[in-house]
Scaffold this active site. Structure first.
Site, PDB file in Angstrom:
ATOM      1  N   ARG A  92      34.960  43.202 -23.780  1.00 27.65           N
ATOM      2  CA  ARG A  92      35.658  44.180 -24.942  1.00 27.65           C
ATOM      3  C   ARG A  92      34.783  43.674 -26.244  1.00 27.65           C
ATOM      4  O   ARG A  92      35.010  42.552 -26.758  1.00 27.65           O
ATOM      5  CB  ARG A  92      36.969  43.984 -25.273  1.00 27.65           C
ATOM      6  CG  ARG A  92      37.754  44.659 -23.914  1.00 27.65           C
ATOM      7  CD  ARG A  92      37.463  46.303 -23.963  1.00 27.65           C
ATOM      8  NE  ARG A  92      38.311  47.038 -22.707  1.00 27.65           N
ATOM      9  CZ  ARG A  92      37.795  47.120 -21.641  1.00 27.65           C
ATOM     10  NH1 ARG A  92      36.623  46.550 -21.323  1.00 27.65           N
ATOM     11  NH2 ARG A  92      38.141  47.830 -20.698  1.00 27.65           N
ATOM     12  N   ASP A 127      28.285  49.511  -6.605  1.00 29.29           N
ATOM     13  CA  ASP A 127      29.439  48.438  -6.480  1.00 29.29           C
ATOM     14  C   ASP A 127      30.487  48.803  -5.255  1.00 29.29           C
ATOM     15  O   ASP A 127      31.463  49.425  -5.837  1.00 29.29           O
ATOM     16  CB  ASP A 127      30.290  48.305  -7.836  1.00 29.29           C
ATOM     17  CG  ASP A 127      31.127  47.319  -7.727  1.00 29.29           C
ATOM     18  OD1 ASP A 127      31.183  46.300  -6.970  1.00 29.29           O
ATOM     19  OD2 ASP A 127      32.160  47.224  -8.681  1.00 29.29           O
ATOM     20  N   ASP A 145      32.988  43.533   5.970  1.00 29.98           N
ATOM     21  CA  ASP A 145      33.148  44.065   7.355  1.00 29.98           C
ATOM     22  C   ASP A 145      32.255  43.156   8.439  1.00 29.98           C
ATOM     23  O   ASP A 145      31.866  42.073   8.026  1.00 29.98           O
ATOM     24  CB  ASP A 145      32.798  45.301   7.583  1.00 29.98           C
ATOM     25  CG  ASP A 145      33.355  46.340   8.519  1.00 29.98           C
ATOM     26  OD1 ASP A 145      33.537  45.730   9.627  1.00 29.98           O
ATOM     27  OD2 ASP A 145      33.657  47.423   8.253  1.00 29.98           O
ATOM     28  N   LYS A 172      26.755  51.474 -13.266  1.00 29.93           N
ATOM     29  CA  LYS A 172      27.479  51.081 -12.242  1.00 29.93           C
ATOM     30  C   LYS A 172      28.231  52.209 -11.674  1.00 29.93           C
ATOM     31  O   LYS A 172      29.012  52.979 -12.526  1.00 29.93           O
ATOM     32  CB  LYS A 172      28.402  49.819 -12.320  1.00 29.93           C
ATOM     33  CG  LYS A 172      29.221  49.442 -11.341  1.00 29.93           C
ATOM     34  CD  LYS A 172      30.062  48.349 -11.673  1.00 29.93           C
ATOM     35  CE  LYS A 172      31.466  48.502 -11.945  1.00 29.93           C
ATOM     36  NZ  LYS A 172      32.591  48.970 -11.056  1.00 29.93           N
ATOM     37  N   THR A 185      39.911  39.672  -9.770  1.00 30.89           N
ATOM     38  CA  THR A 185      40.300  38.975 -10.992  1.00 30.89           C
ATOM     39  C   THR A 185      41.954  39.589 -10.774  1.00 30.89           C
ATOM     40  O   THR A 185      42.797  39.205 -11.761  1.00 30.89           O
ATOM     41  CB  THR A 185      40.011  39.488 -12.338  1.00 30.89           C
ATOM     42  OG1 THR A 185      39.347  40.933 -12.076  1.00 30.89           O
ATOM     43  CG2 THR A 185      38.769  38.473 -12.409  1.00 30.89           C
ATOM     44  N   LYS A 197      31.495  46.662  -2.825  1.00 31.48           N
ATOM     45  CA  LYS A 197      32.218  45.613  -2.448  1.00 31.48           C
ATOM     46  C   LYS A 197      32.247  45.601  -0.826  1.00 31.48           C
ATOM     47  O   LYS A 197      33.564  45.376  -0.461  1.00 31.48           O
ATOM     48  CB  LYS A 197      33.531  45.335  -2.968  1.00 31.48           C
ATOM     49  CG  LYS A 197      33.356  45.264  -4.436  1.00 31.48           C
ATOM     50  CD  LYS A 197      34.828  45.060  -5.164  1.00 31.48           C
ATOM     51  CE  LYS A 197      34.921  44.831  -6.514  1.00 31.48           C
ATOM     52  NZ  LYS A 197      34.494  46.080  -7.371  1.00 31.48           N
ATOM     53  N   ASN A 212      27.272  42.979  11.281  1.00 34.16           N
ATOM     54  CA  ASN A 212      26.540  44.260  11.755  1.00 34.16           C
ATOM     55  C   ASN A 212      26.538  45.353  10.807  1.00 34.16           C
ATOM     56  O   ASN A 212      25.787  46.036  10.308  1.00 34.16           O
ATOM     57  CB  ASN A 212      26.585  44.529  13.236  1.00 34.16           C
ATOM     58  CG  ASN A 212      25.759  45.543  13.849  1.00 34.16           C
ATOM     59  OD1 ASN A 212      24.450  45.584  13.670  1.00 34.16           O
ATOM     60  ND2 ASN A 212      26.287  46.484  14.539  1.00 34.16           N
ATOM     61  N   GLY A 214      32.874  49.466 -19.174  1.00 29.61           N
ATOM     62  CA  GLY A 214      33.239  50.822 -19.068  1.00 29.61           C
ATOM     63  C   GLY A 214      33.901  51.553 -20.131  1.00 29.61           C
ATOM     64  O   GLY A 214      33.068  52.115 -21.279  1.00 29.61           O
ATOM     65  N   ARG A 215      35.092  51.642 -20.271  1.00 31.00           N
ATOM     66  CA  ARG A 215      35.866  52.295 -21.368  1.00 31.00           C
ATOM     67  C   ARG A 215      35.441  52.096 -22.865  1.00 31.00           C
ATOM     68  O   ARG A 215      35.441  53.240 -23.485  1.00 31.00           O
ATOM     69  CB  ARG A 215      37.267  52.285 -21.176  1.00 31.00           C
ATOM     70  CG  ARG A 215      37.903  53.115 -19.754  1.00 31.00           C
ATOM     71  CD  ARG A 215      38.961  52.592 -19.149  1.00 31.00           C
ATOM     72  NE  ARG A 215      38.996  50.930 -19.018  1.00 31.00           N
ATOM     73  CZ  ARG A 215      40.265  50.327 -18.374  1.00 31.00           C
ATOM     74  NH1 ARG A 215      41.295  51.159 -18.509  1.00 31.00           N
ATOM     75  NH2 ARG A 215      39.978  49.086 -17.963  1.00 31.00           N
TER      76      ARG A 215
HETATM   77  O1  C5P Z   1      36.307  50.027 -18.565  1.00 27.19           O
HETATM   78  P1  C5P Z   1      36.314  48.747 -18.239  1.00 27.19           P
HETATM   79  O2  C5P Z   1      35.276  48.120 -19.011  1.00 27.19           O
HETATM   80  O3  C5P Z   1      37.606  47.885 -18.171  1.00 27.19           O
HETATM   81  O4  C5P Z   1      35.522  48.903 -16.477  1.00 27.19           O
HETATM   82  C1  C5P Z   1      35.180  47.445 -16.200  1.00 27.19           C
HETATM   83  C2  C5P Z   1      34.624  48.103 -14.881  1.00 27.19           C
HETATM   84  O5  C5P Z   1      34.270  46.661 -14.005  1.00 27.19           O
HETATM   85  C3  C5P Z   1      35.290  48.883 -14.041  1.00 27.19           C
HETATM   86  O6  C5P Z   1      34.487  49.595 -13.121  1.00 27.19           O
HETATM   87  C4  C5P Z   1      36.194  47.700 -12.956  1.00 27.19           C
HETATM   88  O7  C5P Z   1      36.594  48.381 -11.857  1.00 27.19           O
HETATM   89  C5  C5P Z   1      35.124  46.573 -12.962  1.00 27.19           C
HETATM   90  N1  C5P Z   1      35.618  45.320 -12.615  1.00 27.19           N
HETATM   91  C6  C5P Z   1      36.674  44.549 -13.421  1.00 27.19           C
HETATM   92  N2  C5P Z   1      37.102  43.403 -13.271  1.00 27.19           N
HETATM   93  C7  C5P Z   1      36.661  42.754 -12.290  1.00 27.19           C
HETATM   94  C8  C5P Z   1      35.598  43.444 -11.175  1.00 27.19           C
HETATM   95  C9  C5P Z   1      35.206  44.472 -11.654  1.00 27.19           C
HETATM   96  O8  C5P Z   1      36.962  45.392 -14.381  1.00 27.19           O
HETATM   97  N3  C5P Z   1      37.081  41.489 -12.221  1.00 27.19           N
END
Ligand code: C5P
Length: 237
Positions: A187, A62, A67, A35, A126, A64, A70, A216-217
């Site tokens: 997680r 991503d 607008d 992503k 969120t 988002k 068009n 992500g992390r």
């Molecule tokens: O590092 P982590 O697993 O928290 O990253 C989650 C990814 O998903 C990030 O790119 C974050 O911006 C995105 N995201 C999120 N919660 C949302 C929408 C998108 O954590 N509600």
């Protein structure tokens, strides 16, 4: 674009192309897609995305979009050179904007000669709570607003929505089996929650009906990102 078979999407929340290249190299074969979000795209643009193309890993863009119809349509059409398999739009952009987004995704398919990119909607971010919603004039219950916007997305033929793990069950029930549910806030057991408040394990989220997991992390900051991704994938079987 062919649907990805591995549901793990690694969020490469970086502005650095070398870091991104290195991570993708390590994760090859263990994730289904990457992503790329606003920070990467703002820093590096479409040219930056193309610098990752040689990995042949599907890209979830991503950005988002939100607008007038068009402008959103033109932005989506402009992604034809990037080859993204999925992108996001805000469902609060309204019916005309969502329909324009889907029409534009079909034009992308004509330009590229490949399947059209999936368009998934953002419902209520969120990061917003009930009080934040009220400040924007939405007096309804937050969960009802999520379902209402998901309904709107579905009626405009969007492929699905991005949702929190705790919205999966209600959305799956409400929107049926074929609706794509892309889920961040994941997680693995025992890993740090970072700034995520309501998390779920990868296996639980898939059991509840997620189709894609955005992580992500827990992967990117792991001592061994490859082993971590492999372990997560194993936990899904
Ligand atoms: O590092 P982590 O697993 O928290 O990253 C989650 C990814 O998903 C990030 O790119 C974050 O911006 C995105 N995201 C999120 N919660 C949302 C929408 C998108 O954590 N509600």
């Amino acid at each position: 674009m062919k649907p990805i078979l591995n549901p793990l999407i690694c969020a490469l929340d970086t502005t650095d192309i070398d870091d991104a290249n290195q991570l993708i190299e390590q994760l090859r074969g263990h994730i289904g897609a990457i992503k790329l979000g606003l920070e990467f795209f703002t820093a590096n643009g479409a040219a930056g995305v193309r610098q990752l193309e040689h990995h042949k890993i599907p890209v979830f863009l991503d950005l988002k979009f939100h607008d007038i119809p068009n402008t959103v349509a033109r932005a989506i059409k402009a992604t034809a050179g990037i080859n993204s398999f999925m992108m996001t739009v805000h469902t609060s952009g309204g019916r005309a904007m969502l329909q324009a987004a889907i029409d534009a995704s079909m034009e992308v398919s004509i330009i590229t000669g490949k399947a059209r990119p999936m368009i998934v909607g953002i419902t209520v971010l969120t990061s917003l709570d009930q009080a934040d919603l009220a400040m924007t004039g939405v007096k309804d219950n937050l969960n009802d607003q999520v379902l209402r916007l998901a309904d709107l997305a579905q009626s405009c033929r969007l492929d699905g929505v991005v949702c929190s793990p705790y919205e999966i069950a209600a959305l799956r029930k409400h929107c049926g089996a074929d609706f794509t549910l892309v889920v961040p806030g994941i997680r693995p057991e025992g890993s740090s929650k970072d700034d995520q408040k309501r998390t779920m394990t990868p296996a639980e989220a898939m059991q509840k009906g997620a189709t894609h997991l955005v992580i992500g992390r827990p992967i990117t900051e792991a001592k061994d990102p490859k082993a971590t991704a492999a372990e997560i994938l194993k936990s899904l079987v």
